[in-house]
Design an enzyme around this catalytic site. Structure first.
Site, short mmCIF file in Angstrom:
data_model
loop_
_atom_site.label_atom_id
_atom_site.label_comp_id
_atom_site.label_asym_id
_atom_site.label_seq_id
_atom_site.Cartn_x
_atom_site.Cartn_y
_atom_site.Cartn_z
N MET A 15 -3.70 -21.63 117.67
CA MET A 15 -4.13 -22.80 116.91
C MET A 15 -5.41 -22.51 116.16
SD MET A 15 -2.94 -25.81 116.36
CE MET A 15 -3.59 -26.43 114.83
N ARG A 37 -14.32 -17.90 124.14
CA ARG A 37 -14.87 -17.84 125.49
C ARG A 37 -15.44 -16.45 125.79
NH1 ARG A 37 -9.59 -16.94 125.55
NH2 ARG A 37 -8.76 -15.27 126.88
N THR A 102 -5.80 -31.71 124.39
CA THR A 102 -4.99 -32.62 125.21
C THR A 102 -5.30 -32.36 126.69
OG1 THR A 102 -3.11 -31.07 125.22
CG2 THR A 102 -3.17 -32.74 123.49
N SER A 124 -7.55 -37.30 118.55
CA SER A 124 -6.15 -37.71 118.52
C SER A 124 -5.32 -36.73 119.33
CB SER A 124 -5.63 -37.75 117.08
OG SER A 124 -4.26 -38.11 117.07
N ASN A 126 -2.49 -36.01 118.51
CA ASN A 126 -1.69 -35.31 117.51
C ASN A 126 -2.30 -35.60 116.14
OD1 ASN A 126 0.55 -34.72 115.56
ND2 ASN A 126 1.68 -34.34 117.44
N HIS A 157 8.34 -29.51 124.80
CA HIS A 157 7.46 -28.50 124.23
C HIS A 157 7.84 -27.12 124.75
CE1 HIS A 157 4.93 -31.97 123.18
NE2 HIS A 157 4.35 -31.17 122.30
N LYS A 161 3.23 -24.56 127.51
CA LYS A 161 2.34 -25.73 127.51
C LYS A 161 1.95 -26.07 128.94
CE LYS A 161 1.79 -30.35 125.55
NZ LYS A 161 0.47 -30.01 124.98
N GLY A 167 -0.15 -34.89 124.98
CA GLY A 167 -1.09 -35.84 124.40
C GLY A 167 -0.42 -36.77 123.42
#
Length: 271
Positions: A15, A37, A102, A124, A126, A157, A161, A167
């Protein structure tokens, strides 16, 4: 107005790379920082090269404080604990914080709300236009049909996940609860196993499916006497979430502190 300087958290992930691509393609935005990280094998790499858009002169680092102090906003699809940490830093810097993370618990949500007193937060489950329009339609359907129609939220999904329900599923459940004028926490049924007894009136049920490479399928089912209404959305490309997040950041720039949703960004709050 100058280009909006944006930081991507989790820049080396799938993402994160899409967010770098979306920022690079968006008029009015530029990549100003890229975070990962500690221990990531991508540290020190140019975020643009890693995302496939060419060198942008932005190395991936582990220093959020420096990155956020030199930015206008941060886009964050990471983990609940990381998001809370970034929320505090964004509040200190008085910048925009776009949250697509999420799996947030009540404590995470409370911490984000506290940070939103000093930052402009768009959160949100999404970021896509279609899903947010769907949420408005679900809210309207729930208000119109009433409790004689049973509501089930079904989502599927990819196998990797880690949180369930998604979410987005919870967002649709919240929309349904709002339509009925109730609290989702009082009506949600997240699992059924064994001898459960008959379905209670007013319940909002959830079912989560996992497998393969499914980007995201969501259906809100209204099952009434003699008929069913099914409102659904199929995500075919994750880039829809990245482009929506960048749009949210640009919308929030210069706005008042507070917590907003994609419905605010897209002008769908009255649907």
């Amino acid at each position: 107005m100058s280009e909006m300087r944006l930081v991507v958290a989790g820049a080396a992930g799938r993402m994160g790379r899409m967010l770098v691509q979306a920022i690079h393609a968006a008029p009015g935005a530029k990549l100003a920082g890229a975070l990962e990280r500690p221990g990531s094998t991508s540290l020190g790499l140019d975020a643009g090269v890693l995302a496939g858009v060419g060198a942008l002169g932005v190395p991936i680092t582990t220093d959020p404080l420096t990155a956020l102090m030199n930015a206008d906003g941060v886009i964050d699809f990471t983990s609940p604990d990381s998001t809370v940490e970034l929320a505090g830093l964004a509040a200190q810097a008085r910048i925009v914080h776009v949250i697509g993370t999420t799996g947030l618990g009540e404590a995470h949500i409370a911490a984000i709300a506290a940070a939103a007193r000093h930052a402009t937060v768009v959160r949100s489950g999404n970021m896509s236009l279609g899903v947010n329009l769907l949420a408005g339609l679900v809210r309207k359907a729930a208000a119109t049909l009433g409790v004689s129609y049973d509501i089930e939220i079904v989502e599927m999904h990819h196998r990797m996940k880690v949180d369930a329900p998604s979410g987005t599923a919870l967002m649709l459940g919240e929309a349904a609860a709002q339509g009925r004028g109730v609290k989702l926490a009082d009506t949600a049924v997240r699992s059924r196993d064994g001898h459960t007894g008959a379905r209670r009136d007013g319940d909002i049920g959830f079912a989560a499916l996992r497998g393969g490479t499914v980007v995201g399928d969501h259906d809100a089912i209204f099952a009434g006497p003699g008929e069913r209404l099914i409102l659904g959305h199929r995500a075919e490309d994750r880039s829809i979430f990245a482009h929506g997040a960048v749009r949210a950041a640009l919308w929030a720039r210069g706005g008042k502190s507070g917590e907003y949703t994609m419905a605010d960004v897209l002008g769908l709050s009255d649907v």
